[in-house]
Design a protein around this motif. Structure first.
Motif, PDB file in Angstrom:
ATOM      1  N   UNK A  74       0.804  -1.210   0.000  1.00  0.00           N
ATOM      2  CA  UNK A  74       0.000   0.000   0.000  1.00  0.00           C
ATOM      3  C   UNK A  74       0.841   1.266   0.000  1.00  0.00           C
ATOM      4  N   UNK A  75       0.222   2.339  -0.435  1.00  0.00           N
ATOM      5  CA  UNK A  75       0.840   3.673  -0.358  1.00  0.00           C
ATOM      6  C   UNK A  75       0.492   4.349   0.959  1.00  0.00           C
ATOM      7  N   UNK A  76      -0.500   3.810   1.643  1.00  0.00           N
ATOM      8  CA  UNK A  76      -0.980   4.397   2.895  1.00  0.00           C
ATOM      9  C   UNK A  76      -0.353   3.658   4.073  1.00  0.00           C
ATOM     10  N   UNK A  77       0.936   3.805   4.211  1.00  0.00           N
ATOM     11  CA  UNK A  77       1.665   3.007   5.167  1.00  0.00           C
ATOM     12  C   UNK A  77       1.999   3.678   6.473  1.00  0.00           C
ATOM     13  N   UNK A  78       1.021   4.086   7.222  1.00  0.00           N
ATOM     14  CA  UNK A  78       1.272   4.660   8.539  1.00  0.00           C
ATOM     15  C   UNK A  78       1.471   3.531   9.549  1.00  0.00           C
ATOM     16  N   UNK A  79       2.112   3.821  10.665  1.00  0.00           N
ATOM     17  CA  UNK A  79       2.258   2.792  11.707  1.00  0.00           C
ATOM     18  C   UNK A  79       0.898   2.277  12.201  1.00  0.00           C
ATOM     19  N   UNK A  80      -0.093   3.160  12.245  1.00  0.00           N
ATOM     20  CA  UNK A  80      -1.430   2.744  12.680  1.00  0.00           C
ATOM     21  C   UNK A  80      -2.054   1.772  11.678  1.00  0.00           C
ATOM     22  N   UNK A  81      -1.881   2.072  10.379  1.00  0.00           N
ATOM     23  CA  UNK A  81      -2.429   1.193   9.339  1.00  0.00           C
ATOM     24  C   UNK A  81      -1.747  -0.167   9.381  1.00  0.00           C
ATOM     25  N   UNK A  82      -0.443  -0.165   9.591  1.00  0.00           N
ATOM     26  CA  UNK A  82       0.281  -1.428   9.671  1.00  0.00           C
ATOM     27  C   UNK A  82      -0.179  -2.248  10.879  1.00  0.00           C
ATOM     28  N   UNK A  83      -0.345  -1.589  12.019  1.00  0.00           N
ATOM     29  CA  UNK A  83      -0.807  -2.283  13.224  1.00  0.00           C
ATOM     30  C   UNK A  83      -2.203  -2.871  13.007  1.00  0.00           C
ATOM     31  N   UNK A  84      -3.089  -2.100  12.375  1.00  0.00           N
ATOM     32  CA  UNK A  84      -4.445  -2.588  12.114  1.00  0.00           C
ATOM     33  C   UNK A  84      -4.419  -3.789  11.172  1.00  0.00           C
ATOM     34  N   UNK A  85      -3.587  -3.737  10.137  1.00  0.00           N
ATOM     35  CA  UNK A  85      -3.497  -4.838   9.180  1.00  0.00           C
ATOM     36  C   UNK A  85      -2.944  -6.086   9.854  1.00  0.00           C
ATOM     37  N   UNK A  86      -1.921  -5.927  10.648  1.00  0.00           N
ATOM     38  CA  UNK A  86      -1.325  -7.087  11.330  1.00  0.00           C
ATOM     39  C   UNK A  86      -2.292  -7.672  12.364  1.00  0.00           C
ATOM     40  N   UNK A  87      -3.012  -6.810  13.074  1.00  0.00           N
ATOM     41  CA  UNK A  87      -4.007  -7.288  14.048  1.00  0.00           C
ATOM     42  C   UNK A  87      -5.134  -8.055  13.362  1.00  0.00           C
ATOM     43  N   UNK A  88      -5.454  -7.670  12.127  1.00  0.00           N
ATOM     44  CA  UNK A  88      -6.511  -8.349  11.376  1.00  0.00           C
ATOM     45  C   UNK A  88      -6.034  -9.684  10.811  1.00  0.00           C
ATOM     46  N   UNK A  89      -4.697  -9.883  10.710  1.00  0.00           N
ATOM     47  CA  UNK A  89      -4.174 -11.157  10.232  1.00  0.00           C
ATOM     48  C   UNK A  89      -3.180 -11.074   9.093  1.00  0.00           C
ATOM     49  N   UNK A  90      -2.752  -9.874   8.694  1.00  0.00           N
ATOM     50  CA  UNK A  90      -1.762  -9.749   7.619  1.00  0.00           C
ATOM     51  C   UNK A  90      -0.410 -10.288   8.079  1.00  0.00           C
ATOM     52  N   UNK A  91       0.283 -10.927   7.160  1.00  0.00           N
ATOM     53  CA  UNK A  91       1.596 -11.514   7.461  1.00  0.00           C
ATOM     54  C   UNK A  91       2.742 -10.559   7.151  1.00  0.00           C
ATOM     55  N   UNK A  92       2.544  -9.691   6.166  1.00  0.00           N
ATOM     56  CA  UNK A  92       3.608  -8.767   5.758  1.00  0.00           C
ATOM     57  C   UNK A  92       2.974  -7.448   5.336  1.00  0.00           C
ATOM     58  N   UNK A  93       3.733  -6.384   5.517  1.00  0.00           N
ATOM     59  CA  UNK A  93       3.247  -5.043   5.192  1.00  0.00           C
ATOM     60  C   UNK A  93       4.346  -4.344   4.402  1.00  0.00           C
ATOM     61  N   UNK A  94       4.064  -4.051   3.133  1.00  0.00           N
ATOM     62  CA  UNK A  94       5.049  -3.426   2.253  1.00  0.00           C
ATOM     63  C   UNK A  94       4.534  -2.084   1.752  1.00  0.00           C
ATOM     64  N   UNK A  95       5.472  -1.172   1.498  1.00  0.00           N
ATOM     65  CA  UNK A  95       5.119   0.161   1.009  1.00  0.00           C
ATOM     66  C   UNK A  95       5.351   0.252  -0.491  1.00  0.00           C
ATOM     67  N   UNK A  96       4.371   0.839  -1.196  1.00  0.00           N
ATOM     68  CA  UNK A  96       4.515   1.102  -2.630  1.00  0.00           C
ATOM     69  C   UNK A  96       5.426   2.316  -2.806  1.00  0.00           C
ATOM     70  N   UNK A  97       6.142   2.364  -3.871  1.00  0.00           N
ATOM     71  CA  UNK A  97       6.368   1.317  -4.859  1.00  0.00           C
ATOM     72  C   UNK A  97       7.400   0.328  -4.347  1.00  0.00           C
ATOM     73  N   UNK A  98       7.261  -0.913  -4.790  1.00  0.00           N
ATOM     74  CA  UNK A  98       8.173  -1.983  -4.384  1.00  0.00           C
ATOM     75  C   UNK A  98       8.452  -2.828  -5.628  1.00  0.00           C
ATOM     76  N   UNK A  99       9.712  -3.108  -5.941  1.00  0.00           N
ATOM     77  CA  UNK A  99      10.009  -3.957  -7.104  1.00  0.00           C
ATOM     78  C   UNK A  99       9.338  -5.325  -6.966  1.00  0.00           C
ATOM     79  N   UNK A 100       8.853  -5.841  -8.086  1.00  0.00           N
ATOM     80  CA  UNK A 100       8.169  -7.131  -8.069  1.00  0.00           C
ATOM     81  C   UNK A 100       9.057  -8.238  -7.520  1.00  0.00           C
ATOM     82  N   UNK A 101      10.340  -8.167  -7.785  1.00  0.00           N
ATOM     83  CA  UNK A 101      11.242  -9.203  -7.275  1.00  0.00           C
ATOM     84  C   UNK A 101      11.262  -9.214  -5.746  1.00  0.00           C
ATOM     85  N   UNK A 102      11.152  -8.047  -5.127  1.00  0.00           N
ATOM     86  CA  UNK A 102      11.122  -7.992  -3.661  1.00  0.00           C
ATOM     87  C   UNK A 102       9.788  -8.494  -3.115  1.00  0.00           C
TER      88      UNK A 102
END
Length: 159
Positions: A113-141
């Motif tokens: 996501x482009x909306x990568x605040x610490x709060x957004x990451x915490x909410x995503x991880x609490x909901x069950x996300x395994x990884x949190x990446x910030x756009x843009x990110x190379x496809x290989x990564x």
């Protein structure tokens, strides 16, 4: 004697053909299923192309409703998703994470996501996300993260 050799030769060919077809069936790996959920068509397209070339069967969804429909029909090994779809003010992606986590806790979820605040990451991880990446990110990564998640099963303690 000639007829016996001819018959046995044909039988040998038939059995060889069965062995080869059985080996071929066993040798082909079952494609891993991956879902990309992002409202940007270019991201869906590039991820679909990239991961398809690396042995995945890829579905894409650009809206929440489309993602829900696919999730009801198919069990995915990995989901790569954005947090915000379209002009939504709240992060739709959190709802998708929760839905997936409830239906199939073994599905691995990568938030990109482009909306990568610490709060957004915490909410995503609490909901069950395994990884949190910030756009843009190379496809290989992104692929390295996906492969790492596939190779390391989710521990039941974190599920």
């Amino acid at each position: 004697m000639l007829k016996l050799k001819t018959v046995s030769g044909r039988l040998r060919e038939l059995f060889r053909g069965r062995e080869q077809s059985a080996n071929t069936l066993r040798a082909e790996p079952v494609p891993r299923k991956l879902l990309v959920v992002d409202d940007e068509e270019s991201i869906c397209f590039s991820m679909s192309e990239y991961f398809s070339q690396h042995g995945f069967k890829v579905d894409t969804a650009r809206e929440m409703e489309e993602a829900e429909g696919l999730l009801k029909e198919t069990e995915y090994k990995v989901i790569i998703q954005d947090l915000r779809l379209g002009a939504a003010r709240h992060p739709d992606g959190i709802d998708i994470i929760k839905m997936v986590h409830q239906r199939n806790p073994d599905t691995r979820i990568v938030v990109l996501t482009s909306y990568g605040s610490p709060e957004a990451e915490a909410a995503a991880r609490n909901a069950g996300a395994d990884a949190f990446l910030h756009k843009p990110k190379p496809l290989s990564q992104v692929a390295q993260v996906v492969q790492g998640l596939i190779e390391s099963p989710r521990s039941r303690a974190s599920a």
